[in-house]
Each structure stands twice: as C-alpha cells, then as structure tokens.
Motif scaffolding. Structure first.
Motif, PDB file in Angstrom:
ATOM      1  N   GLN A  96       0.815  -1.215   0.000  1.00  0.00           N
ATOM      2  CA  GLN A  96       0.000   0.000   0.000  1.00  0.00           C
ATOM      3  C   GLN A  96       0.848   1.264   0.000  1.00  0.00           C
ATOM      4  N   HIS A  97       1.774   1.360   0.942  1.00  0.00           N
ATOM      5  CA  HIS A  97       2.479   2.621   1.160  1.00  0.00           C
ATOM      6  C   HIS A  97       3.745   2.782   0.328  1.00  0.00           C
ATOM      7  N   VAL A  98       4.325   1.689  -0.136  1.00  0.00           N
ATOM      8  CA  VAL A  98       5.537   1.795  -0.946  1.00  0.00           C
ATOM      9  C   VAL A  98       5.215   1.616  -2.427  1.00  0.00           C
ATOM     10  N   PHE A  99       4.395   0.609  -2.749  1.00  0.00           N
ATOM     11  CA  PHE A  99       4.103   0.320  -4.151  1.00  0.00           C
ATOM     12  C   PHE A  99       2.811   0.948  -4.648  1.00  0.00           C
ATOM     13  N   GLY A 100       2.060   1.598  -3.751  1.00  0.00           N
ATOM     14  CA  GLY A 100       0.876   2.344  -4.159  1.00  0.00           C
ATOM     15  C   GLY A 100      -0.320   1.500  -4.558  1.00  0.00           C
ATOM     16  N   ILE A 101      -0.373   0.252  -4.127  1.00  0.00           N
ATOM     17  CA  ILE A 101      -1.524  -0.600  -4.419  1.00  0.00           C
ATOM     18  C   ILE A 101      -2.544  -0.376  -3.307  1.00  0.00           C
ATOM     19  N   GLU A 102      -3.554   0.420  -3.601  1.00  0.00           N
ATOM     20  CA  GLU A 102      -4.539   0.783  -2.585  1.00  0.00           C
ATOM     21  C   GLU A 102      -5.463  -0.393  -2.274  1.00  0.00           C
ATOM     22  N   PRO A 103      -5.750  -0.629  -0.999  1.00  0.00           N
ATOM     23  CA  PRO A 103      -6.628  -1.738  -0.617  1.00  0.00           C
ATOM     24  C   PRO A 103      -8.102  -1.363  -0.737  1.00  0.00           C
ATOM     25  N   CYS A 104      -8.908  -2.360  -1.020  1.00  0.00           N
ATOM     26  CA  CYS A 104     -10.357  -2.150  -1.016  1.00  0.00           C
ATOM     27  C   CYS A 104     -10.870  -2.392   0.410  1.00  0.00           C
ATOM     28  N   HIS A 105     -12.171  -2.233   0.575  1.00  0.00           N
ATOM     29  CA  HIS A 105     -12.794  -2.421   1.891  1.00  0.00           C
ATOM     30  C   HIS A 105     -12.550  -3.839   2.428  1.00  0.00           C
ATOM     31  N   LEU A 106     -12.712  -4.856   1.593  1.00  0.00           N
ATOM     32  CA  LEU A 106     -12.508  -6.237   2.041  1.00  0.00           C
ATOM     33  C   LEU A 106     -11.040  -6.515   2.345  1.00  0.00           C
ATOM     34  N   CYS A 107     -10.139  -5.881   1.595  1.00  0.00           N
ATOM     35  CA  CYS A 107      -8.709  -6.026   1.887  1.00  0.00           C
ATOM     36  C   CYS A 107      -8.388  -5.508   3.290  1.00  0.00           C
ATOM     37  N   LEU A 108      -8.972  -4.356   3.605  1.00  0.00           N
ATOM     38  CA  LEU A 108      -8.743  -3.777   4.930  1.00  0.00           C
ATOM     39  C   LEU A 108      -9.306  -4.672   6.027  1.00  0.00           C
ATOM     40  N   LEU A 109     -10.480  -5.255   5.785  1.00  0.00           N
ATOM     41  CA  LEU A 109     -11.078  -6.151   6.787  1.00  0.00           C
ATOM     42  C   LEU A 109     -10.210  -7.377   7.031  1.00  0.00           C
ATOM     43  N   GLN A 110      -9.514  -7.836   6.004  1.00  0.00           N
ATOM     44  CA  GLN A 110      -8.672  -9.022   6.149  1.00  0.00           C
ATOM     45  C   GLN A 110      -7.432  -8.776   6.993  1.00  0.00           C
ATOM     46  N   ARG A 111      -7.126  -7.543   7.267  1.00  0.00           N
ATOM     47  CA  ARG A 111      -5.964  -7.232   8.108  1.00  0.00           C
ATOM     48  C   ARG A 111      -6.270  -7.428   9.592  1.00  0.00           C
ATOM     49  N   TYR A 112      -7.495  -7.154   9.997  1.00  0.00           N
ATOM     50  CA  TYR A 112      -7.841  -7.201  11.426  1.00  0.00           C
ATOM     51  C   TYR A 112      -7.577  -8.552  12.084  1.00  0.00           C
TER      52      TYR A 112
END
Length: 154
Positions: free
Chosen positions: A25-41
């Motif tokens: 996300q922060h180095v390669f600029g691949i922005e996460p979607c809503h489900l991607c963010l949920l998978q981090r928790y």
C-alpha cells in the motif's frame, strides 16, 4: 516442533502478512479495497493472541488462534469469489453498486468526491494468477494447521 516454536511461527506469519500489506500500500501504491482492509484485522488479533499464548499455558489460546485463522480464511475465500465475480460483494465497494435512487439532483451533479474508492470486485494485483486475497486464503489455511498443532502440544 514444540508449542512455543509453532506459536512464534504463527505470529511471524501474521506479522509478515501485515508488513506485506502495508508495504504494497504505502511503498508500491496498491490501494486496498474495503474487504482487503477487513482481512488485516484478524492478523492483528492473531499476533495479540500469539503473544499472550507464549506466556499463558494451555490449549485455549492456540485453539482460539486456529478459530480466528479459520474465520480469516473464510473472509479471504469470500473476497476471492467477489474478485472472480463468482458471487456479489458488498454494495458499497463493488462495480455493481449502481443504485442512484437515494441521491438528489445536486448529489448527482456534485464534483465533490475524493476518487479514492477501490472496488472489491476488481483485482488490483496478481502474481502467478494469485491475488492478495488468494494468497491470504493459503496463508490462513496454513495458520489453521499451525495453531492446531500448537494446541495439540499444549
């Protein structure tokens, strides 16, 4: 492989998964979607459960780690299916969210938008045919096994 090694392995795997997600996300600029963010928790929770399990004996915490990993795997399977258009995803982050009935004329003509919506049903990255969600399915399936082994050795 003893209990402590297995728990450390599970914690390291979740930490590396999170590191990879934030790096992409922060180095390669691949922005996460809503489900991607949920998978981090679940990975954050697994790290906490693992660190606690290193100091609390018994099978309860490793079993909980296995259960959380299984839930995380199911979430990743769901996201994988949404990406592959096998089933519908959440209406707030899929391309099929075309219902405009709740919007006024002013809303429809407004240019005030951040443009930051990343669709859950679009594949943002793929390596050897595997998306991030697919990779998380495989990781979480492995974590279920590692946590189960740790619980058995408790």
């Amino acid at each position: 492989m003893n209990r402590v090694f297995l728990i450390r392995l599970a914690v390291a795997a979740s930490a590396l998964a999170l590191a990879g997600a934030y790096l992409s996300q922060h180095v390669f600029g691949i922005e996460p979607c809503h489900l991607c963010l949920l998978q981090r928790y679940p990975h954050w929770v697994l790290i906490a459960v693992g660190l606690l399990a290193l100091y609390v004996p018994g099978r309860l915490l490793p079993a909980l780690g296995g259960l959380i990993s299984f839930g995380a795997m199911l979430l990743s399977v769901y996201h994988s299916g949404v990406e592959r258009k096998l089933w519908d995803g959440p209406s707030d982050c899929t391309g099929g969210a075309g219902d405009l009935t709740g919007l006024s004329g002013a809303d429809l003509l407004s240019t005030d938008f951040d443009g930051g919506l990343v669709l859950c049903d679009e594949i943002a990255f793929s390596f050897l045919g595997l998306t991030f969600a697919n990779m998380n399915v495989l990781l979480c399936a492995g974590l279920v096994i590692v946590w189960a082994m740790a619980a058995r050795r408790s």
